[in-house]
Design a protein around this motif. Structure first.
Motif, mmCIF file in Angstrom:
data_model
loop_
_atom_site.group_PDB
_atom_site.id
_atom_site.type_symbol
_atom_site.label_atom_id
_atom_site.label_comp_id
_atom_site.label_asym_id
_atom_site.label_seq_id
_atom_site.Cartn_x
_atom_site.Cartn_y
_atom_site.Cartn_z
ATOM 1 N N ASP A 85 0.810 -1.217 0.000
ATOM 2 C CA ASP A 85 0.000 0.000 0.000
ATOM 3 C C ASP A 85 0.844 1.269 0.000
ATOM 4 O O ASP A 85 0.396 2.321 -0.446
ATOM 5 C CB ASP A 85 -0.959 0.012 1.190
ATOM 6 N N SER A 86 2.073 1.185 0.489
ATOM 7 C CA SER A 86 2.958 2.359 0.520
ATOM 8 C C SER A 86 3.382 2.805 -0.882
ATOM 9 O O SER A 86 3.831 3.924 -1.057
ATOM 10 C CB SER A 86 4.217 2.039 1.330
ATOM 11 N N GLN B 25 -6.199 3.171 -3.990
ATOM 12 C CA GLN B 25 -6.400 2.068 -3.056
ATOM 13 C C GLN B 25 -7.892 1.859 -2.811
ATOM 14 O O GLN B 25 -8.662 2.803 -2.761
ATOM 15 C CB GLN B 25 -5.684 2.363 -1.730
ATOM 16 N N PRO C 209 -2.982 6.858 -2.602
ATOM 17 C CA PRO C 209 -4.189 6.648 -1.794
ATOM 18 C C PRO C 209 -5.485 6.637 -2.621
ATOM 19 O O PRO C 209 -6.383 5.856 -2.347
ATOM 20 C CB PRO C 209 -4.195 7.810 -0.801
#
Length: 115
Positions: free
Chosen positions: A106-107, A114, A111
């Motif tokens: 996820d990094s 996601q 965002p």
């Protein structure tokens, strides 16, 4: 230590639970300039080379230490060297396998993309 995993069912692999099974692939030219964005990497392995490399990667992971690395050099005239469970052909590039400090998946995903 022994590691057990199902060779057929890859739906429940423990190493995937934290989504931190992330790697980085980089390609460098002769002067160590990173040419990754315009490069493609293909690794072609025989069945036994896959088993040999996979086994050595598991051993390396068991002794994991950031910065630890192994060089796998191609066969050269008069020098045949096996490293990390494989022999590289004379046409191969040098392969460097390193213990990295990559983050969870996820990094690396913005965002807004996601779920």
């Amino acid at each position: 230590m022994r590691y057990e995993f199902d060779l057929i069912d890859d739906e429940h692999d423990e190493f995937e639970q934290l989504a931190d099974n992330v790697g980085t692939v980089m390609v460098f030219d002769e002067s160590w300039e990173n040419v990754s964005p315009q490069s493609k990497v293909m690794i072609s392995l025989s069945r036994n080379a896959m088993i040999g490399l996979g086994t050595e990667l598991i051993r390396m992971a068991h002794r994991f230490e950031i910065g630890n690395h192994m060089h796998v050099d191609p066969i050269q005239e008069g020098l045949v060297c096996q490293s990390m469970g494989i022999f590289l052909t004379p046409e191969s590039s040098e392969l460097i396998i390193a213990c990295g400090d990559e983050l969870d998946v996820d990094s690396y995903i913005p965002p807004e993309l996601q779920e």
